[in-house]
Design an enzyme around this catalytic site. Structure first.
Site, PDB file in Angstrom:
ATOM      1  N   THR A  55       0.949  -0.864  -0.441  1.00  0.00           N
ATOM      2  CA  THR A  55       0.122   0.119  -0.036  1.00  0.00           C
ATOM      3  C   THR A  55       0.643   1.239  -0.518  1.00  0.00           C
ATOM      4  OG1 THR A  55       0.065   0.113   2.450  1.00  0.00           O
ATOM      5  CG2 THR A  55      -1.914  -1.246   0.782  1.00  0.00           C
TER       6      THR A  55
ATOM      7  N   LYS B 224       3.468  -7.301   4.118  1.00  0.00           N
ATOM      8  CA  LYS B 224       2.465  -6.299   3.511  1.00  0.00           C
ATOM      9  C   LYS B 224       2.681  -5.030   4.735  1.00  0.00           C
ATOM     10  CE  LYS B 224      -0.190  -3.723   4.315  1.00  0.00           C
ATOM     11  NZ  LYS B 224      -1.247  -2.513   4.297  1.00  0.00           N
TER      12      LYS B 224
ATOM     13  N   THR C 238      -1.187  -1.917   8.129  1.00  0.00           N
ATOM     14  CA  THR C 238      -1.849  -3.436   8.114  1.00  0.00           C
ATOM     15  C   THR C 238      -0.206  -4.194   8.150  1.00  0.00           C
ATOM     16  OG1 THR C 238      -4.328  -3.571   8.649  1.00  0.00           O
ATOM     17  CG2 THR C 238      -3.076  -4.767   7.853  1.00  0.00           C
TER      18      THR C 238
ATOM     19  N   GLU D 230       6.898   2.887   8.908  1.00  0.00           N
ATOM     20  CA  GLU D 230       6.637   4.989   8.894  1.00  0.00           C
ATOM     21  C   GLU D 230       8.117   5.714   9.373  1.00  0.00           C
ATOM     22  OE1 GLU D 230       1.922   4.132   7.849  1.00  0.00           O
ATOM     23  OE2 GLU D 230       2.164   4.762   9.476  1.00  0.00           O
TER      24      GLU D 230
ATOM     25  N   ASN E  69       1.300  10.305   8.764  1.00  0.00           N
ATOM     26  CA  ASN E  69       0.229   9.807   9.872  1.00  0.00           C
ATOM     27  C   ASN E  69      -0.142  11.052  10.081  1.00  0.00           C
ATOM     28  OD1 ASN E  69       0.508   7.042   9.804  1.00  0.00           O
ATOM     29  ND2 ASN E  69       2.021   7.255  10.829  1.00  0.00           N
TER      30      ASN E  69
ATOM     31  N   SER F 239      -3.355  18.517   6.828  1.00  0.00           N
ATOM     32  CA  SER F 239      -3.891  19.620   7.214  1.00  0.00           C
ATOM     33  C   SER F 239      -3.160  20.558   6.015  1.00  0.00           C
ATOM     34  CB  SER F 239      -2.817  19.358   8.655  1.00  0.00           C
ATOM     35  OG  SER F 239      -1.110  19.547   8.449  1.00  0.00           O
TER      36      SER F 239
END
Lengths: 409, 409
Positions: free
Chosen positions: B157, B183, B194, B281, B404, B409
């Site tokens: 993803t 993944k 996930t 991340e 995240n 914003s």
């Protein structure tokens, strides 16, 4: 490394003097020159004390000292240092505590075990005991009843605003005052944030009753606030009661006549705890999380803290995104009893999800508007029981990374 | 929103075909047009299966489906979707699962309960079942034994690199192959990461023995890796064993003849789990934490995860600062038995703190050099017992906040 004042800062109230409670700050060059790094308080004979400390299993030497000193329930002095936390310092750290308490006891004419200690700052380095002990006479000499307000600013490390609160209560027909200061969520590189809070009252309350109230109040205030889930080795809250007020005698077990005092104490603790959340490292938003319908209050608290500590929830709020999928995730992650199909979630009072599914015709508009504000409210109903809890936190922003990860790179 | 490839990425190995295991990817327009969002696998009759799922108490409907299907121990098909996780979708979500399995069973000529499902993507929206079911015949039509390698890229993803691993093992005198893809730690806005992983082997292993090995292997691999402490509602690891290999019969309880298979399986799981940490991340550094001397292995694991999930430890490492005070804090915060005065800490193999104090003459130079590398090793000896554990994580950087918290914003 100065950081801009938190946008969530509150103005600081002036603290009235608590008769007999003398406060001063001074310099002992513990880590830096020309910086105030000692705060001292002196209490009149007869002062009782209550304390709540970090639950960290590797606490600092001052925490162990104060925990032991608490057993007598009596206090005459307090010495708080910054720049060196006296944590992970072995036998030398314990000696520093003993020598500091002995020197203070000599100045105040009391027993060493009536002296309380707290420290924040670098871990694993010996605290320069001679310097500290040498500075104490001058510091206590300068102590005045008016010094309490100034101390709130002096104990700041990288807090961006001073934290103080005062409330009054009635015992019998006598009005007593509870004043407190706190520092928290600042950091002296290369160190962790430490939350310290010191309260004083002129009420005359037996130590056991005082301890029970402080414990209960902290469970609902400081222990319901989290910035980053990390628990300092030095967290300390101390409440000193001088007994100068002329109210009817309070029995050892406390009881109904302390009801109003407990209310006011809780208000001071809550004020200070929320200020700590408001000054959370990098905080741009204050987040309140109400959990209802859990199987027990304890379970509700755990679920609330799990949501409050979730990096994905905190970054979503920083991004002003009402991402309730992440809230579902955090509820499930807590390990507490929860049934996906009875779960309901509201943000800013608007129910987005009810009984395990999206609310029919859910309109995001008011929620998006709420998320843009400085204070965000999340309500989670677990739908299983009557347990409830409220916790507070702040969002997770680039500011947090700047403060904690960038000072060497 | 494309992110640069993680600096910790590893090259992807080519997966050899597992005879009879046909794999394809296709498009069902679940959330986006012209994007591959379905991955399907078909297995020959006689395939056994093992599975390990999220511990989240609010799992998605596909997790519940696959958990139930696992009871028979038999598998003929797998359907994985992205774009919609089918989580928090109530009765409609369960119906989607049933219809998907029924349609797949019709195509493959098997029972619905021999079809396994996994999904990742947005929470709380109904998965467009008709579209998915309509796309399945074409997807399965395209399935080939060569498709396994391509699937590793297709299930990404916001992963920044595809994740695959292959190892061989000997059962009796026959060589078998275990291949797997995963993944993880990517994110489709506005959703959580996930972790999904699918493995296949030509070994012939009874389901009970397969399950025991997969469970044990996941406990030492995927369950020892954390990026941000948040637990997805959809995490799924499935291992399919076709039984095509001609080796002696494996008894139901497994036993010694599977020793080498278990070793190879653990190697594949560990490879994939570490790739997930490497693609965490915002990750700039891979962190390995070895805990020794805890009272039990379980206690060591808890302490390790507490260090790995500490924002203050993770940001310190991002800042290349060997801040062992934060490690002491995290050990104490875990709540596990620990004695400050018997604690020792090493970074990059250099002991900085021993038995509760700084090492005499500690020279920071080699530690600073180690911290500048891509892989950071922390060793913590609790000094109380023989329990040990190893966990992995990545550092906490501005990249995590960007991914995240900033997409709105």
């Amino acid at each position: 490394m100065a950081h801009p004042v938190s946008p969530l800062a509150l103005p600081m109230p002036a603290l009235p003097p608590i008769p007999g409670v003398r406060v001063a700050t001074g310099m002992a060059e513990i880590r830096y020159r020309a910086r105030e790094d000692v705060m001292a308080m002196a209490f009149p004979a007869g002062t009782t004390v209550a304390g709540v400390f970090t639950k960290n299993r590797c606490p600092g030497a001052p925490v162990e000292w104060s925990r032991a000193a608490l057993k007598s329930g009596k206090a005459r002095g307090l010495v708080v240092t910054s720049g060196n936390s006296n944590v992970f310092t072995g036998k030398a750290g314990r000696e520093t505590c003993a020598k500091t308490a002995e020197a203070t006891a000599k100045i105040l004419g009391c027993k060493p075990k009536e002296v309380f200690l707290a420290s924040t700052g670098v871990i694993g380095e010996r605290l320069p005991t001679e310097k500290l002990v040498g500075a104490l006479p001058k510091v206590f000499d300068a102590a005045t009843e008016a010094g309490f307000t100034a101390a709130a600013a002096a104990i700041m490390t990288t807090d961006t605003f001073p934290k103080a609160s005062v409330h009054t209560a009635v015992i019998g027909e006598t009005t007593v005052t509870i004043a407190g200061i706190a520092k928290g969520s600042g950091m002296i590189a290369p160190d962790m944030a430490t939350m310290l809070s010191f309260l004083a009252t002129d009420a005359k309350i037996p130590a056991a009753a005082l301890q029970a109230m402080l414990k209960k109040g902290c469970d609902k205030s400081f222990n319901c606030v989290t910035v980053d889930s990390d628990t300092s080795t030095s967290d300390t809250v101390l409440l000193f009661a001088t007994g100068a007020a002329k109210h009817p005698r309070v029995p050892a077990e406390g009881g109904p006549m302390l009801k109003d005092f407990a209310r006011a104490l809780n208000a001071v603790l809550m004020d200070l705890a929320l200020m700590v959340a408001r000054d959370g490292e990098g905080a741009q938003k204050l987040i309140r999380i109400d959990v209802t319908g859990a199987v027990t209050a304890r379970s509700a608290h755990k679920i609330g803290m799990c949501i409050a500590n979730s990096p994905l929830v905190k970054t979503a709020i920083a991004g002003e995104d009402a991402n309730w999928g992440r809230i579902v995730m955090a509820v499930g992650k807590s390990g507490e009893p929860a049934d996906r199909d009875s779960l309901s979630i509201a943000v800013g009072g608007v129910w987005m999800a009810r009984d395990g599914g999206v609310v029919e015709g859910y309109d995001e508009t008011p929620v998006v508007a709420h998320m843009k504000g400085r204070e965000v409210e999340i309500t989670v109903d677990i739908g299983l029981g009557k347990g409830k809890a409220t916790v507070w936190t702040c969002d997770l922003t680039h500011g947090y990374i700047d403060i904690n990860g960038s000072y060497r790179s």
